[in-house]
Write an enzyme that holds these catalytic residues in place. Sequence first.
Site, PDB file in Angstrom:
ATOM      1  N   LYS A  33       1.075  -0.893   0.010  1.00  0.00           N
ATOM      2  CA  LYS A  33       0.102  -0.234  -0.299  1.00  0.00           C
ATOM      3  C   LYS A  33       0.952   1.327  -0.293  1.00  0.00           C
ATOM      4  CE  LYS A  33      -0.744  -0.002   6.073  1.00  0.00           C
ATOM      5  NZ  LYS A  33      -1.356  -0.013   6.371  1.00  0.00           N
ATOM      6  N   ARG A 128     -10.954   0.216  14.668  1.00  0.00           N
ATOM      7  CA  ARG A 128     -10.640   0.672  13.455  1.00  0.00           C
ATOM      8  C   ARG A 128     -11.210   0.063  12.265  1.00  0.00           C
ATOM      9  NH1 ARG A 128      -4.731   1.883  11.717  1.00  0.00           N
ATOM     10  NH2 ARG A 128      -5.028  -0.387  10.807  1.00  0.00           N
ATOM     11  N   TYR A 242      15.934  31.549   6.805  1.00  0.00           N
ATOM     12  CA  TYR A 242      14.702  32.191   7.362  1.00  0.00           C
ATOM     13  C   TYR A 242      15.079  32.476   8.630  1.00  0.00           C
ATOM     14  CZ  TYR A 242      12.769  31.733   2.896  1.00  0.00           C
ATOM     15  OH  TYR A 242      11.963  30.974   1.622  1.00  0.00           O
ATOM     16  N   MET A 290      11.495  24.785   1.641  1.00  0.00           N
ATOM     17  CA  MET A 290      10.491  24.502   1.001  1.00  0.00           C
ATOM     18  C   MET A 290      11.549  23.336   0.182  1.00  0.00           C
ATOM     19  SD  MET A 290       7.283  24.520  -2.523  1.00  0.00           S
ATOM     20  CE  MET A 290       6.713  26.283  -0.841  1.00  0.00           C
TER      21      MET A 290
END
Length: 345
Positions: A33, A128, A242, A290
């Site tokens: 998965k 769940r 930053y 980023m």
Amino acid sequence: MSTGRLIIDLDAVVANWRALDAMTNCKTGAVVKANGYGLGSGNVAKALFKEGVRQFFVAVAEEALPIREELGPKPEICVFSGHMKGDTALIRDLGLTPMLNSVEQLTLHFETLPGHPFGIQLDTGMNRLGMEMQEWAAVAEVALSQNPRLVMSHLACADEPDHPMNPYQLDQFKKMTDGITAPRSLAATGGILLGPDYHFDLTRPGIGLYGGLPFEQATPVIELDLPVVQVRDVAEGEVVGYANAWQATRPSRIATVSGGYADGIARILSDKATLYHGDTACPLVGRVSMDLLTIDVTDLPETPSKLTLIGPQQTVDDLARAANTIGYEVLTQLGARYNRKTFGK
């Protein structure tokens, strides 16, 4: 190389499957998965299929498509989320085996795809997915008469071997399934490590295939190198990145590296992560942005062309601990911009 280089070793995935399979006397499937835990479900499934795996597990029906495209109709692909509304055509056309989680899903499946393969998922305490004991008791006779391919449940605390939840869930699973003729499955990677009482007819290793805990003996599967874009001299007292988040306390050499939170390098690693040049640790200084990281390479004798984030000196789980998370998240967040090099089977 302007983006990170992600090396994926499929032979290591296969070696981990073999090692986990050798711990049991039952069949061993494979969980692929989340795009094979971020490493490419088609390639992972193909390598494991060559090794003899014939039963794969995905989270949702759509995840089966690249596996069917790669391997054709031979392997069985089970869907943990079961038979959702809107999935009927996909389940039929791809020949999937939904693990039915509720009376509603059971009814939907029998009405829309009569005679189509299915499995059953039971809730043994995780709360769940799956049918609880009373719900299962009400439909078990009807469901079992239709010959389910598998009856399964999932352990909540298998990565903690001494947790009392493990024997509790084992007991619940036995109460709900003892005496049935359908194949049973309770154990994923952690359950395999708990021992034969948890193995039943089929195990479903996931994270252990990809080199992660709790399988401590796993062979590492990935390496991640990040290219250095620029190196600059920073005087004592100057700031980097930053928000002026880091200030040099000595004359320093700072390497700006291609990679950031858009590539799955979590922002929480700001001022916490370590990258490596060979065996030499190089601390990340300032903020993870980023697209870029700033790394202190002052103590290196040479200017590096790349630095290693995941490799021999630092595993997926080492990095996860620094980010206060788990190896699963590190793997599944690996970014699409990486230059992926897959080798092996």
